[in-house]
Design an enzyme around this catalytic site. Structure first.
Site, PDB file in Angstrom:
ATOM      1  N   LYS A  37     -45.253 -27.631  25.232  1.00  0.00           N
ATOM      2  CA  LYS A  37     -43.858 -27.328  25.590  1.00  0.00           C
ATOM      3  C   LYS A  37     -43.821 -26.461  26.822  1.00  0.00           C
ATOM      4  CE  LYS A  37     -39.394 -27.029  24.441  1.00  0.00           C
ATOM      5  NZ  LYS A  37     -39.113 -27.506  25.806  1.00  0.00           N
ATOM      6  N   LYS A  59     -46.602 -27.049  31.432  1.00  0.00           N
ATOM      7  CA  LYS A  59     -45.696 -26.753  32.547  1.00  0.00           C
ATOM      8  C   LYS A  59     -45.771 -27.887  33.544  1.00  0.00           C
ATOM      9  CE  LYS A  59     -43.098 -23.219  33.815  1.00  0.00           C
ATOM     10  NZ  LYS A  59     -42.567 -22.303  32.799  1.00  0.00           N
ATOM     11  N   THR A  69     -32.624 -17.289  27.956  1.00  0.00           N
ATOM     12  CA  THR A  69     -33.710 -16.515  28.573  1.00  0.00           C
ATOM     13  C   THR A  69     -33.228 -15.085  28.813  1.00  0.00           C
ATOM     14  OG1 THR A  69     -34.479 -18.523  29.637  1.00  0.00           O
ATOM     15  CG2 THR A  69     -35.371 -16.463  30.490  1.00  0.00           C
TER      16      THR A  69
HETATM   17  N1  GLU Z   1     -39.120 -22.564  31.669  1.00  0.00           N
HETATM   18  C1  GLU Z   1     -38.887 -21.682  30.576  1.00  0.00           C
HETATM   19  C2  GLU Z   1     -40.086 -20.757  30.373  1.00  0.00           C
HETATM   20  O1  GLU Z   1     -40.825 -20.501  31.284  1.00  0.00           O
HETATM   21  C3  GLU Z   1     -38.459 -22.413  29.307  1.00  0.00           C
HETATM   22  C4  GLU Z   1     -39.447 -23.396  28.783  1.00  0.00           C
HETATM   23  C5  GLU Z   1     -38.911 -24.246  27.631  1.00  0.00           C
HETATM   24  O2  GLU Z   1     -37.780 -24.040  27.222  1.00  0.00           O
HETATM   25  O3  GLU Z   1     -39.655 -25.104  27.180  1.00  0.00           O
HETATM   26  O4  GLU Z   1     -40.271 -20.185  29.337  1.00  0.00           O
END
Ligand code: GLU
Length: 422
Positions: free
Chosen positions: A77, A113, A197
């Site tokens: 994820k 990622k 976030t």
């Molecule tokens: N890009 C965000 C992070 O760095 C969210 C990642 C997600 O929701 O999977 O945590």
């Protein structure tokens, strides 16, 4: 809207840093060597080329990456960033940090990622859509609701996720909302995901302030980065009584010791493309802003902004890392020595992936929660992760980053042992 992004010269290699942090935590926990051996490299890395027919009729190829770090604790994820400076090493580092983050909070995921080397501010909406769909076509076999679940990151948003979900669904031959999170509400997005976030970050600031005896109604904050995380964090901190004295973005910075209105500032940015030139404050230098007086500093943009070069001059008592990787290991040591409480990225910004998890659960149950339910569950998980980290840091007399890694790695090592990997 501004089209130029300031190109930052990144001297530190994020992947080296991520490995260094991983190794330190494995050693501190005295884990079997297999844990580091397995985690030091992502399990899989994809490098793809994405041809896009531009509005001019010309075809342009963009490079995309996806790193899947480990699936030891579940499908992988993590977000996808669109940025001109994206590198493979950066994406690999970010995938490792996602593994640590998911396991710190206790989510049933490993880390991943993605990134595309592009300045999305220079693309038309049609070009952006074609690029988003092209990226999914290129990695379609690597992702899926039980395999790898992308999400937004720097310069990607709900609309981009909507296009990506649509492209995957068309290729899969069935509507598949659980393949990606951070979607628009109309196609299975979750209430509260957009603010998650920042909301999670503010919960951790609240907890840290309570431990330090810092009264938030008398406190000041500086926010570096005014995108999704930074702008919402400014608003939520303001709601808790914190005075926002400085804000920056990739174009510039504004400062006002009497306080900046986060709503008016967001309107100014929407209209002009930047926070600079805001009538409610004075324009200042973006780098210098980090060193100005405040109680809470929230780096909410990119990696390596707090370094050995400025850590001695940071005046904040709390650094809450809404961004991934904003502090280098040298800076970490300096801040720790100076008594600054750093709430590490894998804790401070874990709210995003936590509500992504809620979104994925809702998609799979086909049953949707109220915003209140989402926020309550988020608060519970963030406070628990904060407390575990804080207790570990007290017990082992280590900084909060190492403590967070130790909490996370303890869970990962148990999963590895249970699966017979170590
Ligand atoms: N890009 C965000 C992070 O760095 C969210 C990642 C997600 O929701 O999977 O945590």
């Amino acid at each position: 809207m501004a089209t130029e992004l300031k190109v930052q010269h990144v001297t530190e290699n994020s992947f080296d840093i991520a490995r260094q942090q991983l190794r330190a935590a494995c050693e501190a926990l005295n884990l079997p060597s297999g844990v580091y051996e397995i985690l030091k490299e992502p399990a899989r890395v994809y490098v793809v080329s994405i041809p896009v027919k531009m509005d001019s009729g010309e075809v342009k190829t963009f490079i995309g990456y996806r790193a899947q770090h480990t699936d030891v604790t579940g499908p992988t994820k993590g977000g996808i960033r669109f940025h001109p400076n994206v590198t493979l090493d950066e994406v690999k580092a970010l995938s490792m940090w996602m593994t640590m983050k998911c396991n710190l909070v206790g989510l049933p995921y490993g880390g991943a990622k993605g990134g595309v080397v592009v300045n999305p501010k220079k693309l038309s909406q049609r070009e952006l859509e074609q690029l988003s769909r092209g990226y999914i076509r290129a990695i379609v076999d690597a992702i899926g609701p039980d395999r790898d679940i992308p999400a937004p990151d720097v310069y990607t948003n709900a609309q981009v996720m909507g296009w990506m979900m649509d492209e995957y669904s068309k290729l899969a031959g069935c509507c598949s909302p659980g393949v990606i999170t951070g979607k628009p509400l109309a196609v299975g997005g979750s209430l509260g995901r957009n603010e998650a976030t920042a909301r999670g970050c503010v919960f951790t600031v609240r907890e840290a302030a309570a431990k330090l005896g810092l009264d938030l109604s008398q406190a000041t904050a500086i926010i570096q980065g005014f995108g999704n995380a930074g702008s919402v964090a400014a608003r939520l901190l303001n709601e808790l009584g914190v005075t926002i004295v400085g804000v920056s973005d990739s174009q510039g910075a504004v400062y006002n010791p009497a306080g900046l209105d986060p709503y008016a500032l967001a309107e100014h940015k929407a209209a002009t493309g930047s926070v600079k030139g805001f009538a409610g404050g004075t324009d200042v230098d973006g780098d210098g802003l980090l060193e100005m007086p405040c109680d809470i500093l929230v780096p909410a943009a990119l990696e390596n902004v707090i370094t050995a070069g400025n850590a001695e001059r940071i005046q904040a008592r709390i650094v809450a890392e809404a961004a991934n990787g904003p502090t280098t290991p040298e800076a970490d040591e300096i801040l720790f020595r100076r008594g600054v409480t750093v709430i590490p990225d894998i804790l401070a910004n874990a709210g995003g992936v936590t509500v992504s998890y809620f979104e994925w659960v809702q998609n799979r149950m086909h049953f949707y929660w109220t915003e209140e339910e989402v926020n309550q569950r988020l608060e519970r998980m963030m406070v628990e992760a904060f407390c575990k980290t804080y207790e570990m840091s007290r017990e082992k007399q280590v900084n909060m980053r190492l403590a967070a890694y130790m909490v996370s790695l303890d869970r990962i090592a148990k999963a590895m042992a249970a699966r017979g990997w170590i």
